[in-house]
Design an enzyme around this catalytic site. Structure first.
Site, short mmCIF file in Angstrom:
data_model
loop_
_atom_site.label_atom_id
_atom_site.label_comp_id
_atom_site.label_asym_id
_atom_site.label_seq_id
_atom_site.Cartn_x
_atom_site.Cartn_y
_atom_site.Cartn_z
CE LYS A 73 -2.50 -1.12 3.77
NZ LYS A 73 -3.56 -0.79 4.88
CE LYS A 75 -1.36 4.18 6.16
NZ LYS A 75 -2.48 3.96 6.94
N1 CTP Z 1 -9.95 6.57 11.76
C1 CTP Z 1 -11.12 7.43 12.56
N2 CTP Z 1 -10.66 8.62 12.95
C2 CTP Z 1 -9.37 9.11 12.99
C3 CTP Z 1 -8.40 8.34 12.42
C4 CTP Z 1 -8.74 7.08 11.64
O1 CTP Z 1 -12.11 6.89 12.59
N3 CTP Z 1 -9.11 10.23 13.49
C5 CTP Z 1 -10.50 5.23 11.15
C6 CTP Z 1 -10.33 5.27 9.80
O2 CTP Z 1 -11.06 5.85 9.10
C7 CTP Z 1 -10.05 3.77 9.39
C8 CTP Z 1 -9.53 3.33 10.68
O3 CTP Z 1 -9.59 4.27 11.86
O4 CTP Z 1 -11.23 3.43 9.37
C9 CTP Z 1 -7.96 2.91 10.62
O5 CTP Z 1 -7.36 3.92 9.99
P1 CTP Z 1 -5.65 4.47 10.13
O6 CTP Z 1 -5.41 4.48 8.68
O7 CTP Z 1 -5.14 2.89 10.67
O8 CTP Z 1 -5.56 5.43 11.04
P2 CTP Z 1 -5.02 6.93 10.67
O9 CTP Z 1 -5.01 7.52 11.65
O10 CTP Z 1 -6.09 7.46 9.55
O11 CTP Z 1 -3.68 6.78 9.77
P3 CTP Z 1 -3.01 7.48 8.59
O12 CTP Z 1 -2.69 9.04 9.38
O13 CTP Z 1 -1.59 6.85 8.48
O14 CTP Z 1 -3.82 7.38 7.52
#
Ligand code: CTP
Length: 160
Positions: A73, A75
């Site tokens: 991905k 990441k």
């Molecule tokens: N999520 C959420 N609220 C946040 C961050 C994440 O509801 N503030 C949700 C995302 O929408 C997803 C899940 O948590 O369904 C997993 O998200 P993930 O990508 O692991 O976390 P992120 O904090 O969004 O990471 P990144 O910044 O790397 O995208």
């Protein structure tokens, strides 16, 4: 409505069954939800997503992306997969945590675990609508003001 990271008072969640327990009973009740993510630097946005899913569905399965799948991905997580899945498993709202190894496993996971709902944060809105052929697909509002990438950026900035 979006929840804010620092202002929302969290109501008491429904009690979750222990790991490995309750799967059969809750599956019989017919409310099994499945969600996917990396959950790096596990934060309150992740907890609130799990809590809201668990309040709505009887059983929550969380699929955690492996380090190898994250590489696919594009990441890279700070916390390795084994630790991320252990942390997710320790969250009281989570009934079962499994590994996410590839994009294509969602369909087979939904079938294998008899899932009635596929739930993601709304940053993924529309991306998984094709799964509606198999179960309900729901996008919940993200918690505002927090994300793994913002946390990483903050640590880098403040540590410099
Ligand atoms: N999520 C959420 N609220 C946040 C961050 C994440 O509801 N503030 C949700 C995302 O929408 C997803 C899940 O948590 O369904 C997993 O998200 P993930 O990508 O692991 O976390 P992120 O904090 O969004 O990471 P990144 O910044 O790397 O995208």
């Amino acid at each position: 409505m979006q929840e804010s990271a620092s202002t929302l008072a969290s109501p008491m969640p429904a009690a979750a069954p222990g790991h490995g327990q309750g799967l059969v009973a809750d599956t019989r009740r017919g409310t099994v939800a499945l969600t996917y993510g990396t959950y790096d630097l596990f934060h309150v946005g992740h907890v609130r997503l799990f809590r809201r899913i668990k309040e709505r569905f009887g059983f929550l399965i969380v699929a955690v992306s492996t380090d190898e799948f994250n590489a696919v991905k594009g990441k890279r997580s700070v916390v390795p997969f084994a630790d991320r899945i252990e942390i997710v498993r320790a969250c009281r709202h989570v009934d079962l945590a499994i590994a996410e190894n590839e994009w294509a496993q969602k369909e087979s996971d939904i079938r294998e675990y008899g899932c009635t709902a596929f739930v993601m944060g709304d940053d993924w809105s529309g991306r998984f609508d094709h799964l509606r052929a198999l179960c309900e697909v729901i996008y919940l509002p993200r918690t505002g003001g927090v994300s793994s990438s913002e946390l990483k950026a903050h640590v880098v900035k403040t540590a410099a």
